[in-house]
Enzyme design. Structure first.
Site, PDB file in Angstrom:
ATOM      1  CB  CYS A   1       5.570   2.724   7.563  1.00 30.51           C
ATOM      2  SG  CYS A   1       4.941   3.993   6.621  1.00 30.51           S
ATOM      3  CG  LEU A   2       6.744   1.373   1.459  1.00 35.68           C
ATOM      4  CD1 LEU A   2       5.888   1.640   0.323  1.00 35.68           C
ATOM      5  CD2 LEU A   2       8.029   0.473   1.084  1.00 35.68           C
TER       6      LEU A   2
ATOM      7  N   GLY B   1       0.823  -1.124  -0.172  1.00 37.69           N
ATOM      8  CA  GLY B   1       0.044  -0.072  -0.054  1.00 37.69           C
ATOM      9  C   GLY B   1       0.718   1.134   0.059  1.00 37.69           C
TER      10      GLY B   1
ATOM     11  CG  HIS C   1      -0.339   1.313   7.235  1.00 34.03           C
ATOM     12  ND1 HIS C   1       0.735   1.090   8.245  1.00 34.03           N
ATOM     13  CD2 HIS C   1       0.211   2.369   6.491  1.00 34.03           C
ATOM     14  CE1 HIS C   1       1.530   1.397   7.846  1.00 34.03           C
ATOM     15  NE2 HIS C   1       1.573   2.231   6.897  1.00 34.03           N
ATOM     16  CD  GLU C   2      -1.101   2.465   2.746  1.00 35.54           C
ATOM     17  OE1 GLU C   2      -0.687   3.452   2.508  1.00 35.54           O
ATOM     18  OE2 GLU C   2      -0.473   1.402   2.702  1.00 35.54           O
TER      19      GLU C   2
ATOM     20  CG  HIS D   1       0.367   6.823   5.339  1.00 36.14           C
ATOM     21  ND1 HIS D   1       1.417   7.251   5.956  1.00 36.14           N
ATOM     22  CD2 HIS D   1       0.435   5.734   5.125  1.00 36.14           C
ATOM     23  CE1 HIS D   1       2.516   6.518   6.196  1.00 36.14           C
ATOM     24  NE2 HIS D   1       1.905   5.366   5.584  1.00 36.14           N
TER      25      HIS D   1
ATOM     26  CD  GLN E   1       3.502   5.831   2.510  1.00 40.09           C
ATOM     27  OE1 GLN E   1       2.368   5.095   2.075  1.00 40.09           O
ATOM     28  NE2 GLN E   1       4.277   4.994   3.157  1.00 40.09           N
TER      29      GLN E   1
END
Ligand code: ZN
Length: 174
Positions: free
Chosen positions: A102-103, A46, A144-145, A148, A51
């Site tokens: 997380c990226l 995701g 999670h997304e 963000h 991000q």
């Protein structure tokens, strides 16, 4: 398509509430394509626009398309979800604990409680209304997304955060 740089928590964009998507023009289409490319390249399951330093309410989600994933998620494995202005219509009362990464916070993992099931509504890349029923891991990725988009990171709500250990390598990142 371009692979975009993924920003780290020292960049304030990651902490801002993102703006609603209001235009589905060529520039927006390019952003969607670039985010998909970035998600695949990372690789991750995701990615949210903040991000990649774009403060817009846009997320892309895709569970792996391997055999194990297909067994558990059936038709939803490998499906690419592009959702603008996503909102929860419904969240199950029950929460389940799971490991997330997380990226935007490379090299760390954490244990996070998430609602087990979710129904999400939003707009597709053309601006048409869509509705997604997500269970288990897919529901976790959407939570999670969407966090963000509120400027929230999993480390804010994790019960435990740790530096990557060899056995964590299997955990996909978001
Ligand atoms: Zn993330």
């Amino acid at each position: 398509m371009t692979v975009l740089p993924i920003i780290q928590p020292d960049n304030p964009i990651l902490r801002k509430k993102a703006h609603r998507v209001t235009s589905f023009d060529a520039k927006f289409q390019k952003l969607v394509d670039d985010m998909v490319e970035t998600l695949i390249e990372a690789p991750g399951v995701g990615l949210a626009a903040p991000q990649v330093a774009v403060s817009q309410r846009l997320i892309v989600v895709r569970l792996p398309d391997d055999e194990e994933s297909r067994k558990e998620y059936g038709d939803q494995a490998g499906v690419l979800y592009v959702v603008a202005n996503p909102e929860f219509v419904k969240l199950s009362r029950g929460v389940v604990e799971g490991v997330e990464a997380c990226l935007s916070i490379p090299g760390y993992y954490g244990k996070v409680d998430r609602h087990e099931n979710a129904i999400i509504k939003g707009l597709d890349r053309q601006g048409n209304p869509i509705r997604i029923k997500a269970n288990g891991w897919l529901a976790r990725v959407f939570q999670h997304e969407i966090d963000h988009l509120e400027g929230r990171l999993y480390i804010d709500i994790a019960k435990d955060v740790w530096k990557a250990r060899p056995e964590d390598e299997e955990t996909p990142v978001e």
